[in-house]
Design an enzyme around this catalytic site. Structure first.
Site, PDB file in Angstrom:
ATOM      1  N   LYS A 117       0.817  -1.217   0.000  1.00 29.13           N
ATOM      2  CA  LYS A 117       0.000   0.000   0.000  1.00 29.13           C
ATOM      3  C   LYS A 117       0.854   1.271   0.000  1.00 29.13           C
ATOM      4  CE  LYS A 117      -4.173  -1.981   2.064  1.00 29.13           C
ATOM      5  NZ  LYS A 117      -5.162  -1.894   3.168  1.00 29.13           N
ATOM      6  N   LYS A 200      -6.284 -10.066  -6.756  1.00 29.49           N
ATOM      7  CA  LYS A 200      -7.450 -10.206  -5.898  1.00 29.49           C
ATOM      8  C   LYS A 200      -8.591  -9.308  -6.376  1.00 29.49           C
ATOM      9  CE  LYS A 200      -8.798  -9.551  -1.046  1.00 29.49           C
ATOM     10  NZ  LYS A 200      -8.363  -9.017   0.256  1.00 29.49           N
ATOM     11  N   LYS A 203     -12.492  -3.675  -4.611  1.00 26.19           N
ATOM     12  CA  LYS A 203     -13.383  -2.542  -4.867  1.00 26.19           C
ATOM     13  C   LYS A 203     -12.612  -1.329  -5.371  1.00 26.19           C
ATOM     14  CE  LYS A 203     -13.330  -2.338   0.150  1.00 26.19           C
ATOM     15  NZ  LYS A 203     -14.109  -2.794   1.304  1.00 26.19           N
TER      16      LYS A 203
END
Length: 338
Positions: A117, A200, A203
């Site tokens: 991230k 993966k 959203k």
């Protein structure tokens, strides 16, 4: 080690819409564990974790309510389980600070999700993003949770939670926090993108066709399944034949999880089929399983006052469990007046 009440805790960030990955990888198992008489179950919208990256306040508010609706629509009963949003229970953050003082910098730097991230922009990432595994440990251990159902991507954080519990217990010579067990099982614990089987389902993916949203209508669900990326080969006669076919394996796993059968059984039933035949069958199954959930979510989100009432009641129940745990933790550490 003392006997701890068998208790399940898990949470999901309200940082965007729910996807099929959330449902199959988490919520479906949450419901199953709720209905097992051997466990108390506590489920949480972890809104404090959501703000480790910037969130639009109005969107976060709406997303928290939508996530609550999603929990209930998927089968979480607010009377059987404790259901609440994290920021209503300050004991999470208070224990999180204690754990920030127990955890080591090196532990945090090894976290794969931190590396993913923060990327090359680590110096501009928030301190919260770096330290949030300590808060995650507090989320779990403030309830003395013994089991946590998680996806594969959270397994490393569960291991860190165990490390923090062990170090706290050793540092203060107590057997106070349980060594929590992760629960990772099922055919689709890690649901992959419909456009790229190596990634993966997320959203945050810019392509809406990469995922099935739990708010998608019947036609949209069916269209996304039919347009999912596959390869030209038919389904093999055994699972090993899917080893180098990530998109094909993903659809087989989704089918298995929705139908509550093993991936081996899906292959046995559909061996030799082309995807032009298999995908319509999967689309029909997905519509049958998911459209009642999306309809119930729509009904629940139309009554935000009721959702707020349920969250307030859930937080009250959560604090009844969390307060004495925090008080004891403070006393162990040596806080005056705890």
């Amino acid at each position: 080690m003392p006997d701890f009440t068998p208790r399940v805790f898990s949470g999901i960030q309200p940082s965007g819409g729910l996807t099929l990955g959330n449902y199959l990888g988490a919520m479906k198992r949450f419901v199953q564990m709720q209905d097992e008489a051997s466990h108390e179950t506590i489920y949480c919208m972890v809104d404090l974790h959501a703000i480790t990256v910037w969130q639009d306040p109005a969107r976060l508010h709406a997303a928290t309510r939508e996530l609550c609706a999603g929990f209930i629509a998927c089968g979480i009963d607010p009377e059987k389980s404790i259901l609440f949003n994290q920021s209503r229970v300050p004991e999470h953050a208070q224990l999180g600070w204690l754990f920030s003082c127990v955890a080591r910098m090196g532990w945090m730097q090894r976290m794969t999700q931190w590396k993913d991230k923060a990327g090359k922009n680590a110096q501009n990432a928030s301190l919260g993003l770096f330290a949030y595994p300590a808060l995650m440990a507090a989320d779990i251990l403030i309830y003395h949770a013994t089991h946590v159902p998680v996806g594969e991507d959270q397994k490393q954080h569960l291991e860190l939670t165990r490390d923090i519990a062990v170090k706290f217990n050793n540092d203060f010579g107590v057997d106070f926090f349980p060594i929590t067990e992760s629960v990772i099982e099922g055919a689709a614990t890690r649901v992959m993108s419909l456009r790229d089987g190596s990634r993966k389902m997320s959203k945050s993916d810019p392509s809406d066709m990469s995922r099935i949203n739990m708010t998608d209508d019947t036609d949209t669900i069916a269209a996304k399944i039919r347009k999912a990326r596959t390869d030209p080969e038919p389904l093999p006669s055994d699972l090993k034949g899917l080893d180098e076919r990530p998109e094909a394996r993903n659809l087989v796993n989704i089918y298995a999880a929705l139908a509550d059968v093993s991936a081996e059984q899906v292959i046995a039933d559909h061996a030799g089929q082309q995807f032009s035949t298999f995908k319509p069958s999967l689309a029909d199954l997905a519509v049958a399983k998911l459209s009642p959930i999306s309809a119930e979510m729509a009904r629940l989100t139309a009554d935000p006052a009721e959702i707020d009432r349920l969250l307030a009641r859930g937080a009250q129940r959560a604090r009844a469990v969390a307060e004495p745990v925090l008080k004891q933790a403070y006393e162990i550490v040596g806080m005056v007046g705890a």
